[in-house]
Design an enzyme around this catalytic site. Structure first.
Site, PDB file in Angstrom:
ATOM      1  N   ASP A 112       0.821  -1.204   0.000  1.00 18.14           N
ATOM      2  CA  ASP A 112       0.000   0.000   0.000  1.00 18.14           C
ATOM      3  C   ASP A 112       0.856   1.256   0.000  1.00 18.14           C
ATOM      4  O   ASP A 112       0.406   2.341   0.341  1.00 18.14           O
ATOM      5  CB  ASP A 112      -0.948   0.013   1.217  1.00 18.14           C
ATOM      6  CG  ASP A 112      -0.243  -0.357   2.502  1.00 18.14           C
ATOM      7  OD1 ASP A 112       0.962  -0.060   2.605  1.00 18.14           O
ATOM      8  OD2 ASP A 112      -0.882  -0.937   3.391  1.00 18.14           O
ATOM      9  N   THR A 113       2.113   1.115  -0.375  1.00 22.67           N
ATOM     10  CA  THR A 113       3.048   2.237  -0.372  1.00 22.67           C
ATOM     11  C   THR A 113       3.778   2.297  -1.708  1.00 22.67           C
ATOM     12  O   THR A 113       4.082   1.272  -2.303  1.00 22.67           O
ATOM     13  CB  THR A 113       4.078   2.067   0.766  1.00 22.67           C
ATOM     14  OG1 THR A 113       3.394   1.939   2.004  1.00 22.67           O
ATOM     15  CG2 THR A 113       5.013   3.263   0.848  1.00 22.67           C
TER      16      THR A 113
END
Length: 346
Positions: free
Chosen positions: A149-150
């Site tokens: 998610d980065t």
């Protein structure tokens, strides 16, 4: 329209309407009152190289604290394939993360002893508590005086400007909430959920409070030497990030690896340290996850010292970097093989 288009313009009004419809508390006034700020990066000198990180409320200084502790060891003589090397690295991480759990927070709300946390004297005391033959099972923070998610991106231009940038909506790709304008048209982005990283202990430095920034994990990094830029880099992946930053720096400085090899080398990820969100502290030493590139004999040696060790496919982060040759100014790009990424030049 710049930042005001988001925080004060039609987008902010549309988001306000969306939150009202779903029964959430955020309002237009909260967006309008938001202030962004420029902060001064902080650094430590590791064997002649200055490593730079963003200060709290992020976790970047944990990487610097790890490096300060490791500087007192002759890692090159130990060898990267020795259990001594892996043991002291893991133990240094535990001590830095004990401080991370206790002191890292929004400096506008909590007094953070930044100078002491980054001092070589503190690192010396932490290093003295490391037993070469035995794993530490519980956090013993010194008092102070007074996944997917980065994204990470780095870019450099022909004039020598280098940018190190990281962004994350946090766990689960964010909150799962996508605002619409009330007429069936979505705004096209998902809200983050980094408020999950607050502590609900009112006495904790990272305790939830209105207008306060939570502890967060995303940390872009730089390395310079004699005031000149050398490396713009990042390692995505929650609590792996400061561990990964320190491993990259050690690979390059102590073991002479190039910018790509430094990311390709087998890594460890220590899990189980006390979190800044509060909760139970570490009492069992946590778990050391290692990649298949680490020999079984080394893993067995670590187990004999009291570490819980397991082979795992992750999470070891996602590394991207640009190295600037100090002699020629030529750029070298590196990209992580463990997850999506690329190095490109033109």
């Amino acid at each position: 329209g710049g930042r005001d288009a988001f925080y004060k313009g039609p987008l902010a009004k549309a988001m306000d309407g969306y939150f009202k419809r779903i029964g959430a508390a955020h309002r237009y006034e909260d967006f309008a009152a938001h202030k962004s700020e420029w902060v001064e990066p902080v650094s430590t000198n590791y064997r002649g190289y200055d490593v730079w990180e963003i200060p709290p409320n992020g976790q970047g200084i944990a990487a610097l604290q790890i490096l300060n502790i490791l500087e007192g060891y002759d890692l090159k003589a130990m060898g990267r394939g020795s259990a001594d090397f892996w043991h002291v690295f893991i133990e240094a991480k535990k001590r830095a993360f004990a401080d991370r759990a206790k002191y890292y927070a929004d400096p506008a709300f909590a007094k953070i002893p930044l100078k002491e946390l980054l001092s070589k004297e503190r690192a010396e005391k932490q290093r003295a508590s490391i037993d070469l033959g035995k794993a530490t099972l519980a956090d013993a923070p010194l008092p102070v005086d007074g996944g997917a998610d980065t994204i990470y991106m780095t870019v450099a231009d022909k004039d020598g400007m280098m940018v190190s940038l990281i962004q994350s909506n946090y766990r689960g790709m964010g909150s799962g909430l996508v605002a619409d304008d009330g007429k069936g048209k979505t705004l096209g982005f998902m809200f983050q959920d980094r408020g999950a990283q607050f502590s609900l202990d009112a006495k904790h430095a990272n305790a939830y409070a209105p207008g306060k920034r939570p502890f967060h994990t995303i940390i872009p990094a730089f390395m310079t030497k004699d005031g000149k830029p050398l490396l713009s880099f990042g390692v995505m992946g929650g609590a792996m990030q400061p561990q990964g930053h320190a491993q990259i720096v050690v690979n390059m400085v102590d073991f002479g690896m190039g910018v790509q090899a430094a990311g390709d080398a087998a890594r460890f990820h220590h899990d189980g340290s006390t979190d800044p969100e509060g909760g139970a502290g570490m009492t069992d030493g946590g778990v050391v996850e290692i990649e298949t590139g680490v020999p079984a004999a080394l893993a067995d040696d670590l187990r004999k010292r009291g570490h819980s060790v397991k082979y795992s496919v992750g999470p070891y982060g996602g590394y991207q970097a640009i190295w600037r040759d100090p002699e020629t100014g030529v750029y070298w790009g590196a990209s992580e093989f463990r997850k999506d990424g690329q190095a490109a030049g033109y």
